[in-house]
Motif scaffolding. Structure first.
Motif, PDB file in Angstrom:
ATOM      1  N   ILE A   1     -30.710  28.338   9.711  1.00 36.98           N
ATOM      2  CA  ILE A   1     -31.766  27.638   9.215  1.00 36.98           C
ATOM      3  C   ILE A   1     -31.087  27.502   7.744  1.00 36.98           C
ATOM      4  N   PHE A   2     -30.966  26.337   7.330  1.00 35.53           N
ATOM      5  CA  PHE A   2     -30.431  25.810   5.969  1.00 35.53           C
ATOM      6  C   PHE A   2     -31.576  25.211   5.272  1.00 35.53           C
ATOM      7  N   ASP A   3     -31.858  25.607   4.111  1.00 37.14           N
ATOM      8  CA  ASP A   3     -32.537  24.903   2.854  1.00 37.14           C
ATOM      9  C   ASP A   3     -31.713  23.784   2.396  1.00 37.14           C
ATOM     10  N   LEU A   4     -32.285  22.734   1.852  1.00 30.01           N
ATOM     11  CA  LEU A   4     -31.505  21.514   1.589  1.00 30.01           C
ATOM     12  C   LEU A   4     -31.158  21.816  -0.121  1.00 30.01           C
TER      13      LEU A   4
ATOM     14  N   GLU B   1     -42.075  14.503   4.684  1.00 26.69           N
ATOM     15  CA  GLU B   1     -41.891  13.499   5.623  1.00 26.69           C
ATOM     16  C   GLU B   1     -41.238  11.999   4.898  1.00 26.69           C
ATOM     17  N   GLY B   2     -42.006  11.785   3.793  1.00 28.56           N
ATOM     18  CA  GLY B   2     -41.736  10.209   3.158  1.00 28.56           C
ATOM     19  C   GLY B   2     -40.360  10.313   2.445  1.00 28.56           C
ATOM     20  N   MET B   3     -39.560  11.458   2.798  1.00 29.25           N
ATOM     21  CA  MET B   3     -38.219  11.498   2.324  1.00 29.25           C
ATOM     22  C   MET B   3     -37.103  11.572   3.362  1.00 29.25           C
ATOM     23  N   ARG B   4     -37.717  11.405   4.581  1.00 29.71           N
ATOM     24  CA  ARG B   4     -36.847  11.610   5.958  1.00 29.71           C
ATOM     25  C   ARG B   4     -35.679  10.708   5.714  1.00 29.71           C
TER      26      ARG B   4
ATOM     27  N   GLY C   1     -28.331  19.637  18.513  1.00 30.02           N
ATOM     28  CA  GLY C   1     -27.368  20.540  17.856  1.00 30.02           C
ATOM     29  C   GLY C   1     -27.846  20.602  16.463  1.00 30.02           C
ATOM     30  N   ALA C   2     -28.559  19.712  15.887  1.00 31.57           N
ATOM     31  CA  ALA C   2     -29.159  19.906  14.449  1.00 31.57           C
ATOM     32  C   ALA C   2     -30.735  19.261  14.406  1.00 31.57           C
ATOM     33  N   VAL C   3     -31.260  19.766  13.482  1.00 35.56           N
ATOM     34  CA  VAL C   3     -32.856  19.560  13.562  1.00 35.56           C
ATOM     35  C   VAL C   3     -33.260  19.338  12.108  1.00 35.56           C
ATOM     36  N   LEU C   4     -33.850  18.271  11.843  1.00 31.74           N
ATOM     37  CA  LEU C   4     -34.497  18.365  10.484  1.00 31.74           C
ATOM     38  C   LEU C   4     -35.977  18.572  10.475  1.00 31.74           C
ATOM     39  N   VAL C   5     -36.426  19.449   9.623  1.00 31.66           N
ATOM     40  CA  VAL C   5     -37.816  20.031   9.462  1.00 31.66           C
ATOM     41  C   VAL C   5     -38.304  19.648   8.204  1.00 31.66           C
ATOM     42  N   LEU C   6     -39.352  18.738   7.820  1.00 33.67           N
ATOM     43  CA  LEU C   6     -39.681  18.324   6.792  1.00 33.67           C
ATOM     44  C   LEU C   6     -41.154  18.555   6.642  1.00 33.67           C
TER      45      LEU C   6
ATOM     46  N   LEU D   1     -41.713  28.196  10.604  1.00 39.88           N
ATOM     47  CA  LEU D   1     -41.124  29.481  11.213  1.00 39.88           C
ATOM     48  C   LEU D   1     -41.869  29.702  12.553  1.00 39.88           C
ATOM     49  N   ARG D   2     -43.283  29.683  12.703  1.00 36.79           N
ATOM     50  CA  ARG D   2     -43.869  29.957  13.840  1.00 36.79           C
ATOM     51  C   ARG D   2     -43.278  29.053  14.951  1.00 36.79           C
ATOM     52  N   ALA D   3     -43.045  27.905  14.774  1.00 35.83           N
ATOM     53  CA  ALA D   3     -42.629  26.883  15.706  1.00 35.83           C
ATOM     54  C   ALA D   3     -41.075  27.112  16.137  1.00 35.83           C
ATOM     55  N   ILE D   4     -40.249  27.398  15.155  1.00 36.36           N
ATOM     56  CA  ILE D   4     -38.822  27.676  15.103  1.00 36.36           C
ATOM     57  C   ILE D   4     -38.540  28.844  16.057  1.00 36.36           C
ATOM     58  N   GLU D   5     -39.342  29.975  15.864  1.00 41.12           N
ATOM     59  CA  GLU D   5     -38.982  31.238  16.567  1.00 41.12           C
ATOM     60  C   GLU D   5     -39.279  31.047  18.119  1.00 41.12           C
TER      61      GLU D   5
END
Ligand SMILES: [Mg+2]
Length: 235
Positions: free
Chosen positions: A24-27, A134-137, A156-161, A177-181
């Motif tokens: 997981i990467f913060d932006l 989401e407005g910044m997607r 391979g890559a997922v963007l979570v806003l 994180l509940r969904a990601i795990e």
């Protein structure tokens, strides 16, 4: 003490050992530096006030990359802007900083695109999880692509806003994180906010979690001793 290269390589090896691992990467201030976005807005503000207050415009133009503070108000005060002008600047800044076209002014933290790509090459998945909403997607996707990050294709890559601008970042990340795990093993994470790094360390104690020593909100939180500290992603 391990070098930055050793720490980054260890995570790549862990990913290779377990296909499908999630990193997981913060932006903001983790994969991207927001300094150029700040400077662009400051230059536009200086141009705006030039005709009515040439001295103040000069003060704004004197603000450099290295003298930027996390908060625009602190930056304004450090550079001698009076209260009224500082508030005017903040309003001007706020109306632009979170807008899609401005996101394209960001530069990358060195080595970030290559490292996120390497995660994917080794069989892992790069998740971009950010306090942007989401407005910044649109601008976020364009910015990721223009800098050569793995495209957020949902594989391979997922963007979570964040669903909405007003949701607090830490609560949102905790919830996301509940969904990601459920989607796989979280092998590691990268963050610039100590409070967020600590969330990852507590949720995924077997993972490798990194604190980017760029800049953060200044909240008085001590990073967990297990957090690996790095300056950027160069190996
Ligand atoms: Mg950040």
């Amino acid at each position: 003490m391990s070098s930055q290269k050793e720490l980054l390589d260890e995570l790549l090896e862990a990913v290779a050992d377990r296909p499908g691992s999630i990193v997981i990467f913060d932006l903001d201030d983790t994969l991207f530096s927001t300094a150029d976005r700040h400077l662009r807005i400051l230059a536009e503000f200086a141009a705006r006030i030039e005709t009515k207050d040439v001295r103040a415009a000069g003060l704004v133009r004197a603000i450099t990359r290295s003298s930027l503070r996390y908060s625009i108000l602190d930056t304004a005060k450090d550079h001698g802007l009076d209260e009224k002008l500082a508030m005017e600047l903040r309003e001007f800044w706020f109306a632009r900083f979170f807008q899609n076209p401005y996101l394209l002014s960001d530069s990358v933290i060195a080595g970030g695109p290559q490292y996120a790509e390497e995660i994917v090459k080794r069989g892992g998945r790069s998740f971009y999880m950010t306090g942007r909403d989401e407005g910044m997607r649109e601008g976020t996707e364009a910015s990721l692509l223009r800098h050569g990050f793995p495209a957020p294709d949902g594989k391979g890559a997922v963007l979570v806003l964040k669903p909405s601008f007003d949701a607090p970042d830490l609560a949102f990340k905790n919830e996301a994180l509940r969904a990601i795990e459920k989607m796989g093993t979280v092998a590691g994470s990268f963050e610039n906010e100590p409070a967020h790094v600590n969330l990852f360390v507590e949720r995924f104690p077997k993972g490798r979690h990194f604190l980017l020593e760029t800049k953060h909100s200044g909240k008085p939180v001590e990073p967990h001793p297990a957090a690996r500290r790095i300056k950027d992603f160069r190996r």
